[in-house]
Design an enzyme around this catalytic site. Structure first.
Site, PDB file in Angstrom:
ATOM      1  N   LYS A   9       0.838  -1.202   0.000  1.00 19.98           N
ATOM      2  CA  LYS A   9       0.000   0.000   0.000  1.00 19.98           C
ATOM      3  C   LYS A   9       0.879   1.262   0.000  1.00 19.98           C
ATOM      4  CE  LYS A   9      -3.891  -2.308   2.328  1.00 19.98           C
ATOM      5  NZ  LYS A   9      -4.870  -2.213   3.456  1.00 19.98           N
ATOM      6  N   TYR A  49     -12.678  -2.410  -2.724  1.00 19.44           N
ATOM      7  CA  TYR A  49     -13.187  -2.367  -1.345  1.00 19.44           C
ATOM      8  C   TYR A  49     -14.714  -2.194  -1.308  1.00 19.44           C
ATOM      9  CZ  TYR A  49      -8.434  -2.209   0.583  1.00 19.44           C
ATOM     10  OH  TYR A  49      -7.144  -2.512   0.961  1.00 19.44           O
ATOM     11  N   ASN A 112      -1.853  -0.119   7.099  1.00 16.10           N
ATOM     12  CA  ASN A 112      -1.353  -1.430   7.543  1.00 16.10           C
ATOM     13  C   ASN A 112      -0.494  -2.113   6.477  1.00 16.10           C
ATOM     14  OD1 ASN A 112      -3.329  -2.098   5.761  1.00 16.10           O
ATOM     15  ND2 ASN A 112      -4.612  -3.205   7.215  1.00 16.10           N
ATOM     16  N   HIS A 115      -2.059  -5.355   1.432  1.00 15.62           N
ATOM     17  CA  HIS A 115      -3.307  -6.097   1.197  1.00 15.62           C
ATOM     18  C   HIS A 115      -2.931  -7.514   0.784  1.00 15.62           C
ATOM     19  CE1 HIS A 115      -7.142  -7.411  -0.439  1.00 15.62           C
ATOM     20  NE2 HIS A 115      -6.466  -7.846  -1.486  1.00 15.62           N
ATOM     21  N   GLU A 126      -9.550 -10.307  -7.928  1.00 16.38           N
ATOM     22  CA  GLU A 126      -8.639  -9.180  -7.689  1.00 16.38           C
ATOM     23  C   GLU A 126      -7.462  -9.198  -8.674  1.00 16.38           C
ATOM     24  OE1 GLU A 126      -7.697  -9.501  -3.502  1.00 16.38           O
ATOM     25  OE2 GLU A 126      -9.709  -8.854  -2.912  1.00 16.38           O
TER      26      GLU A 126
HETATM   27  P1  IDP Z   1      -7.969  -6.936   5.549  1.00 12.76           P
HETATM   28  O1  IDP Z   1      -7.120  -5.960   4.757  1.00 12.76           O
HETATM   29  O2  IDP Z   1      -7.231  -7.461   6.742  1.00 12.76           O
HETATM   30  O3  IDP Z   1      -8.556  -8.037   4.697  1.00 12.76           O
HETATM   31  P2  IDP Z   1     -10.600  -5.644   5.554  1.00 12.76           P
HETATM   32  O4  IDP Z   1     -11.613  -5.784   6.641  1.00 12.76           O
HETATM   33  O5  IDP Z   1     -10.865  -6.325   4.255  1.00 12.76           O
HETATM   34  O6  IDP Z   1      -9.186  -6.102   6.182  1.00 12.76           O
HETATM   35  O7  IDP Z   1     -10.412  -4.084   5.338  1.00 12.76           O
HETATM   36  C1  IDP Z   1      -9.735  -3.593   4.206  1.00 12.76           C
HETATM   37  C2  IDP Z   1      -8.833  -2.439   4.621  1.00 12.76           C
HETATM   38  O8  IDP Z   1      -9.647  -1.374   5.156  1.00 12.76           O
HETATM   39  C3  IDP Z   1      -7.868  -2.773   5.762  1.00 12.76           C
HETATM   40  O9  IDP Z   1      -6.704  -3.432   5.331  1.00 12.76           O
HETATM   41  C4  IDP Z   1      -7.587  -1.400   6.327  1.00 12.76           C
HETATM   42  O10 IDP Z   1      -6.647  -0.678   5.516  1.00 12.76           O
HETATM   43  C5  IDP Z   1      -8.960  -0.722   6.220  1.00 12.76           C
HETATM   44  N1  IDP Z   1      -9.776  -0.881   7.437  1.00 12.76           N
HETATM   45  C6  IDP Z   1     -10.385  -2.014   7.863  1.00 12.76           C
HETATM   46  N2  IDP Z   1     -11.058  -1.834   9.012  1.00 12.76           N
HETATM   47  C7  IDP Z   1     -10.877  -0.528   9.330  1.00 12.76           C
HETATM   48  C8  IDP Z   1     -11.327   0.288  10.439  1.00 12.76           C
HETATM   49  O11 IDP Z   1     -12.045  -0.150  11.349  1.00 12.76           O
HETATM   50  N3  IDP Z   1     -10.933   1.595  10.423  1.00 12.76           N
HETATM   51  C9  IDP Z   1     -10.157   2.120   9.427  1.00 12.76           C
HETATM   52  N4  IDP Z   1      -9.709   1.396   8.374  1.00 12.76           N
HETATM   53  C10 IDP Z   1     -10.059   0.083   8.330  1.00 12.76           C
HETATM   54 MG    MG Z   2      -9.994  -7.908   3.202  1.00  5.85          MG
END
Ligand code: IDP
Ligand code: MG
Length: 131
Positions: A9, A49, A112, A115, A126
């Site tokens: 990212k 997303y 984070n 992805h 994807e």
């Molecule tokens: P993942 O990346 O671990 O699969 P997902 O739930 O698919 O997690 O969420 C996609 C992305 O959205 C996350 O990697 C993160 O960057 C962001 N995200 C997820 N949950 C939150 C939140 O509660 N607050 C802010 N950003 C979030």
């Molecule tokens: Mg995800």
């Protein structure tokens, strides 16, 4: 053999973590079969997303993902989808254990670093979207 989509990212690329992340993937015995640097456009990120579009953080997430270049990787290997999810660690960097990519390098729940696709179906769609 399975394949998955990994995105380093914008925070990961800007903080020069690409080499370290690629090293972890290769150290695990996985193969990088495609690798491209690009800047994502809003419609693609919104599609990627789409499952989060009703969440309050959606617009911040899309803005963050389009702030700068990303690295798109197709990674191939045995059980690579689960293996890469394990290497990445839990979504929230603050809760991710040390030793995982997010635990070691991530700075927040949004920022984070990587992805990783979460299922065979997600990986295939994807990979088609981004390559
Ligand atoms: P993942 O990346 O671990 O699969 P997902 O739930 O698919 O997690 O969420 C996609 C992305 O959205 C996350 O990697 C993160 O960057 C962001 N995200 C997820 N949950 C939150 C939140 O509660 N607050 C802010 N950003 C979030
Ligand atoms: Mg995800």
């Amino acid at each position: 053999m399975e394949r998955t989509l990994i995105i380093i990212k914008p925070d990961g690329v800007a903080r020069c973590l690409t080499g370290k992340i690629v090293q972890r993937i290769e150290d695990k015995g996985l193969t990088i079969t495609k690798m491209v640097k690009t800047t994502l456009e809003t419609p693609k990120v919104e599609a990627h997303y789409a499952h989060l579009k009703d969440r309050p953080f959606f617009s911040d997430l899309v803005a963050y993902m389009t702030t700068g270049p990303v690295i798109l990787l197709e990674v191939t290997g045995e059980n690579v989808i689960q293996v890469m999810r394990n290497l990445a660690g839990p979504t929230d960097s603050c809760k991710a254990p040390a030793g995982t990519i997010r635990g070691d390098f991530g700075t927040s729940v949004t920022q984070n670093v990587i992805h990783a696709s979460d299922s065979v179906e997600a990986a295939e769609s994807e990979l088609q979207r981004f390559f």
